[in-house]
Scaffold this motif. Structure first.
Motif, mmCIF file in Angstrom:
data_model
loop_
_atom_site.group_PDB
_atom_site.id
_atom_site.type_symbol
_atom_site.label_atom_id
_atom_site.label_comp_id
_atom_site.label_asym_id
_atom_site.label_seq_id
_atom_site.Cartn_x
_atom_site.Cartn_y
_atom_site.Cartn_z
ATOM 1 N N GLY A 154 0.810 -1.205 0.000
ATOM 2 C CA GLY A 154 0.000 0.000 0.000
ATOM 3 C C GLY A 154 0.841 1.251 0.000
ATOM 4 O O GLY A 154 2.033 1.204 0.298
ATOM 5 N N LEU A 155 0.202 2.356 -0.364
ATOM 6 C CA LEU A 155 0.885 3.643 -0.417
ATOM 7 C C LEU A 155 -0.096 4.753 -0.056
ATOM 8 O O LEU A 155 -1.247 4.723 -0.490
ATOM 9 N N PRO A 156 0.374 5.750 0.730
ATOM 10 C CA PRO A 156 -0.456 6.938 0.933
ATOM 11 C C PRO A 156 -0.527 7.735 -0.375
ATOM 12 O O PRO A 156 0.208 7.439 -1.317
ATOM 13 N N ALA A 157 -1.385 8.762 -0.414
ATOM 14 C CA ALA A 157 -1.686 9.454 -1.672
ATOM 15 C C ALA A 157 -0.430 9.914 -2.412
ATOM 16 O O ALA A 157 -0.281 9.645 -3.611
ATOM 17 N N ALA A 158 0.487 10.579 -1.714
ATOM 18 C CA ALA A 158 1.678 11.120 -2.398
ATOM 19 C C ALA A 158 2.511 9.982 -2.990
ATOM 20 O O ALA A 158 3.055 10.095 -4.100
ATOM 21 N N GLY A 159 2.592 8.877 -2.257
ATOM 22 C CA GLY A 159 3.362 7.731 -2.726
ATOM 23 C C GLY A 159 2.716 7.079 -3.932
ATOM 24 O O GLY A 159 3.407 6.628 -4.856
ATOM 25 N N GLU A 160 1.382 7.029 -3.927
ATOM 26 C CA GLU A 160 0.690 6.404 -5.057
ATOM 27 C C GLU A 160 0.860 7.255 -6.317
ATOM 28 O O GLU A 160 1.035 6.731 -7.419
ATOM 29 N N LEU A 161 0.819 8.577 -6.130
ATOM 30 C CA LEU A 161 1.046 9.481 -7.257
ATOM 31 C C LEU A 161 2.440 9.223 -7.856
ATOM 32 O O LEU A 161 2.609 9.100 -9.075
ATOM 33 N N GLN A 162 3.432 9.119 -6.965
ATOM 34 C CA GLN A 162 4.810 8.875 -7.421
ATOM 35 C C GLN A 162 4.922 7.497 -8.095
ATOM 36 O O GLN A 162 5.639 7.335 -9.086
ATOM 37 N N HIS A 163 4.203 6.509 -7.548
ATOM 38 C CA HIS A 163 4.193 5.148 -8.105
ATOM 39 C C HIS A 163 3.813 5.186 -9.588
ATOM 40 O O HIS A 163 4.512 4.625 -10.436
ATOM 41 N N TYR A 164 2.725 5.887 -9.907
ATOM 42 C CA TYR A 164 2.269 5.913 -11.303
ATOM 43 C C TYR A 164 3.173 6.783 -12.176
ATOM 44 O O TYR A 164 3.360 6.506 -13.359
ATOM 45 N N ARG A 165 3.745 7.834 -11.580
ATOM 46 C CA ARG A 165 4.667 8.664 -12.355
ATOM 47 C C ARG A 165 5.918 7.860 -12.724
ATOM 48 O O ARG A 165 6.410 7.934 -13.847
ATOM 49 N N THR A 166 6.410 7.065 -11.777
ATOM 50 C CA THR A 166 7.604 6.249 -12.061
ATOM 51 C C THR A 166 7.310 5.221 -13.140
ATOM 52 O O THR A 166 8.137 4.956 -14.017
ATOM 53 N N ILE A 167 6.098 4.630 -13.085
ATOM 54 C CA ILE A 167 5.719 3.677 -14.136
ATOM 55 C C ILE A 167 5.701 4.384 -15.487
ATOM 56 O O ILE A 167 6.252 3.888 -16.475
ATOM 57 N N MET A 168 5.095 5.587 -15.534
ATOM 58 C CA MET A 168 5.058 6.326 -16.806
ATOM 59 C C MET A 168 6.475 6.600 -17.300
ATOM 60 O O MET A 168 6.788 6.394 -18.479
ATOM 61 N N ASP A 169 7.363 7.033 -16.383
ATOM 62 C CA ASP A 169 8.747 7.336 -16.782
ATOM 63 C C ASP A 169 9.447 6.099 -17.339
ATOM 64 O O ASP A 169 10.309 6.219 -18.216
#
Lengths: 120, 347
Positions: B174-189
């Protein structure tokens, strides 16, 4: 690219019509679904061949204006993405959004034009 | 013309043998497996429907959901240890049990299937009658009475499973909101494909992180029209828990509001069948508390962006060769639809 006919676009059209008229009515289940997906994919290629060039030119002109620099489409899109992430575009949100919306609308016009009409 | 070998036929004969052995342990030796068919939908998992006929003639309509036999490895991304937030089949089955105990409508999970040399891991559920296809739920007369109730009912159901005590939950990522945002940004990158529209979405969300809310609970992870089962009276099941994780529960509510699951019925923000106020009334009635619509708006934007990244994931699953598939290639292009929706939302 040879200009002899059938052109590349006409060949793609021929394959799409073959899938739609000859294959689709004779398959069912997963194969029928994938045939429809393939027909749609070829339609994207046809629309891109017809309209993509003009869209690219317009997008490039917008990017040059917005960023004040020169380069090709891939370079300028990379530069714009980095500038947005760095917060450097925060001061020109109006112009940025206008560009992004036009670009997205063009992408949809190629990928799935029905999406722009209600109940699409 | 020679008939083509049906790959599902062979697979189903092999599975029938596995099921006879497994169901004999539950219902007694001699239990028969009849009407075994693979259900369409969901390329990433196998879902099978069948009836178990016990020695005394009693019939049990069942569903088996298991990992695919032909592909064991989920896509991985540079800089994202563990890949997508998701659970294994036993955890998924256990979550259905917990959600049912908490008062959410879900299929009952009576037992599980262990991985061995003949089968992948799975779980069984009692087969429920109802419609899961979003388009039909919105269009067909049979659901005319159900439709106006659905937004309230899905809100109520979400409140029930969001309220499950954390110490009851199986181990989950699991991830809090900021972490989840970063999770998807890293996938996009990781795809090395600059995407200015999605960048603007990430920027917009990052500037408004305070709207995300503070709670941290079980998330269904794919709570949308298309993963709910509906009968003539209304909601009867919340399905497909494989994307479950811990996170901000508003994420589930915002996901239900993403335009892609309205199937053209855009005047009804919630799943094409209702309004945000009904969703939030149901959530409050279910014990989830009163949620500020501004938080739902934040998570609707987040969900639209997340669906765009998920489209990219499927597109690159094809491009990178993990699973060559015309369906995945085509879904990759659906990212354009979410980009368009995202930019419309950010007026």
């Amino acid at each position: 690219m040879p200009t002899d006919r059938p052109t590349a676009a006409e060949l793609v059209e021929a394959v799409r019509e073959f899938l739609a008229d000859d294959v689709a009515p004779n398959v069912e289940g997963q194969l029928a679904f994938h045939t429809r997906v393939a027909i749609n994919a070829l339609a994207i290629v046809e629309r891109t061949m017809a309209q993509g060039g003009a869209m690219d030119a317009a997008e490039l002109a917008r990017l040059r204006e917005l960023l004040g620099q020169d380069g090709d489409l891939a370079e300028l899109n990379g530069a714009l993405s980095r500038a947005i992430r760095a917060g450097e575009m925060d001061g020109k949100r109006g112009a940025l959004l206008e560009h992004l919306r036009q670009t997205a609308q063009d992408k949809i016009a190629l990928a799935n034009p029905r999406y722009l009409t209600p109940r699409g | 013309m020679e008939a083509l070998q049906d790959p599902d036929k062979t697979a189903s004969e092999q599975l029938a043998a596995v099921l006879r052995d497994r169901l004999a342990e539950e219902y007694g030796t001699g239990t028969e497996i009849v009407a075994l068919v693979r259900l369409s939908g969901g390329a990433s998992r196998e879902t099978w429907s069948f009836d178990a006929v016990m020695p005394d003639g009693t019939r049990r309509p069942l569903i088996l959901k298991r990992d695919p036999m032909d592909r064991q490895v989920d896509k991985q991304f540079e800089g994202v240890p563990g890949g997508r937030l998701a659970v294994d089949r036993w955890t998924e089955g256990r979550l259905l049990q917990l959600a049912g105990e908490a008062g959410a409508p879900v299929p009952t999970v009576p037992f599980f299937l262990a991985k061995d040399r003949r089968t992948t891991q799975g779980f069984f559920s009692h087969r429920m009658e109802g419609e899961a296809l979003g388009r039909r739920i919105l269009r067909e007369d049979a659901y005319a009475v159900a439709r106006p109730k659905l937004a309230f009912q899905v809100g109520h159901a979400a409140a029930r499973f969001h309220g499950i005590a954390r110490d009851l939950l199986p181990p989950m990522r699991g991830l809090p909101a900021a972490g989840e945002l970063q999770h998807y940004r890293t996938i996009m990158d990781s795809f090395h494909q600059p995407h200015a529209g999605f960048e603007y979405g990430f920027r917009w969300l990052q500037e408004r992180l305070e709207l995300a809310g503070e709670r941290y609970t079980l998330n269904h992870g794919d709570f949308r029209n298309g993963n709910i089962l509906v009968n003539g009276d209304g909601l009867c099941g919340v399905l497909d828990w494989e994307s479950a994780h811990l996170g901000n529960p508003n994420s589930d509510l915002g996901w239900m509001c993403v335009r892609s699951w309205r199937y053209g019925y855009h005047d009804k923000v919630v799943g094409g069948f209702g309004d945000v106020s009904e969703l939030l009334d149901g959530y409050e009635a279910g014990g989830g508390g009163r949620i500020d619509p501004a938080e739902i708006y934040f998570w609707q934007v987040f969900g639209t962006l997340r669906w765009g990244i998920l489209c990219m994931i499927l597109g690159f699953t094809h491009i990178d060769g993990e699973q060559r598939s015309i369906e995945y290639a085509a879904i990759g292009r659906r990212a354009a639809e979410t980009e368009y929706d995202l930019l419309q939302l950010l007026e």
